[in-house]
Design a protein around this motif. Structure first.
Motif, PDB file in Angstrom:
ATOM      1  N   ASP A 266       0.832  -1.349  -0.056  1.00  0.00           N
ATOM      2  CA  ASP A 266      -0.043  -0.044   0.062  1.00  0.00           C
ATOM      3  C   ASP A 266       0.920   1.129   0.025  1.00  0.00           C
ATOM      4  OD1 ASP A 266      -2.321  -1.210   0.004  1.00  0.00           O
ATOM      5  OD2 ASP A 266      -2.940  -1.254   2.091  1.00  0.00           O
ATOM      6  N   GLN A 267       2.123   1.371   0.671  1.00  0.00           N
ATOM      7  CA  GLN A 267       2.813   2.433   0.789  1.00  0.00           C
ATOM      8  C   GLN A 267       3.496   2.767  -0.330  1.00  0.00           C
ATOM      9  OE1 GLN A 267       5.767   2.161   3.645  1.00  0.00           O
ATOM     10  NE2 GLN A 267       6.216   4.335   3.738  1.00  0.00           N
TER      11      GLN A 267
ATOM     12  N   LEU B   2       2.436   1.741  -3.523  1.00  0.00           N
ATOM     13  CA  LEU B   2       1.624   2.043  -4.433  1.00  0.00           C
ATOM     14  C   LEU B   2       1.422   3.582  -4.355  1.00  0.00           C
ATOM     15  CD1 LEU B   2      -0.515  -1.045  -4.912  1.00  0.00           C
ATOM     16  CD2 LEU B   2       1.029  -0.139  -6.588  1.00  0.00           C
ATOM     17  N   ALA B   3       0.885   3.952  -2.988  1.00  0.00           N
ATOM     18  CA  ALA B   3       0.703   5.391  -2.605  1.00  0.00           C
ATOM     19  C   ALA B   3       2.022   6.248  -3.200  1.00  0.00           C
ATOM     20  CB  ALA B   3       0.476   5.668  -1.445  1.00  0.00           C
ATOM     21  N   GLN B   4       3.177   5.865  -2.936  1.00  0.00           N
ATOM     22  CA  GLN B   4       4.343   6.627  -3.489  1.00  0.00           C
ATOM     23  C   GLN B   4       4.457   6.700  -4.951  1.00  0.00           C
ATOM     24  OE1 GLN B   4       7.524   4.567  -1.228  1.00  0.00           O
ATOM     25  NE2 GLN B   4       7.598   6.074   0.507  1.00  0.00           N
TER      26      GLN B   4
ATOM     27  N   ALA C 273       1.970   6.459  -6.940  1.00  0.00           N
ATOM     28  CA  ALA C 273       0.699   7.340  -7.451  1.00  0.00           C
ATOM     29  C   ALA C 273       1.108   8.707  -7.346  1.00  0.00           C
ATOM     30  CB  ALA C 273      -0.588   6.914  -6.551  1.00  0.00           C
ATOM     31  N   GLN C 274       1.452   9.107  -6.100  1.00  0.00           N
ATOM     32  CA  GLN C 274       2.006  10.439  -5.960  1.00  0.00           C
ATOM     33  C   GLN C 274       2.986  10.888  -7.048  1.00  0.00           C
ATOM     34  OE1 GLN C 274       3.616  11.033  -1.931  1.00  0.00           O
ATOM     35  NE2 GLN C 274       3.596  13.570  -2.133  1.00  0.00           N
TER      36      GLN C 274
ATOM     37  N   ARG D  30      -4.720   1.259  -8.742  1.00  0.00           N
ATOM     38  CA  ARG D  30      -3.826   0.459  -8.045  1.00  0.00           C
ATOM     39  C   ARG D  30      -4.276  -0.856  -8.057  1.00  0.00           C
ATOM     40  NH1 ARG D  30      -2.691   4.317  -2.684  1.00  0.00           N
ATOM     41  NH2 ARG D  30      -2.550   2.276  -1.940  1.00  0.00           N
TER      42      ARG D  30
END
Length: 160
Positions: free
Chosen positions: A73-74, A76-78, A80-81, A89
């Motif tokens: 999750d972390q 993929l969040a990075q 996406a940012q 995702r």
């Protein structure tokens, strides 16, 4: 256009940058990460076989599954940012996800000191060989020089 970007721990920034550079602004971009099941599976097995009969609440495999999911999750969040635009995702098998894609972006993950087939790890080699769509294969750092191409294997002389 649908673009899949395979997100892996060591090389995800270059894949995201390649998608930003090569995918049109209106592309449907999917960030895909596959969480390997082998480590939690091994922990489940070891615990069940040696330590944990009747004490499932102490199974370290479950904790490893939760840690892997949080890490994914972390990551993929990075990604996406860094991409800086709308994307989906996904966490599932890369080749299956590329089935409906117009482009799959992935980074080399093997020996990156030489040009050649060993610059791909086993998973990347499988994906490149089996992807049902075009593949954009990028170097995580500047590519090595042409002089690093391995020599061809020796061939026996032809006899007629």
């Amino acid at each position: 256009m649908r673009v899949i970007v395979w997100i892996t721990e060591g090389t995800w920034p270059v894949g995201v940058d390649a998608a930003r550079s090569h995918a049109p602004d209106d592309a449907d971009i999917v960030l895909l990460h596959v969480t390997p099941a082998d480590v939690p599976g091994a922990a489940h097995g070891a615990f069940a076989g040696l330590l944990g009969r009747g004490h499932g609440e102490r199974d370290p495999g479950t904790q490893l599954e939760h840690l892997a999911a949080a890490s994914a999750d972390q990551l993929l969040a990075q990604a996406a940012q860094r991409l800086g635009r709308s994307c989906a995702r996904v966490e599932r098998e890369v080749v299956a996800a590329a089935g409906g894609a117009d482009l799959l972006v992935l980074a080399r993950d093997g020996d990156r000191t030489h040009l050649g087939p060993r610059s791909l790890g086993p998973a990347s080699r499988f994906i490149v060989d089996h992807a049902p769509c075009p593949v954009l294969l990028v170097w995580p750092e500047p590519a090595p020089g042409i002089d690093t191409i391995p020599l061809p294997p020796p061939h026996p002389p032809h006899h007629r």
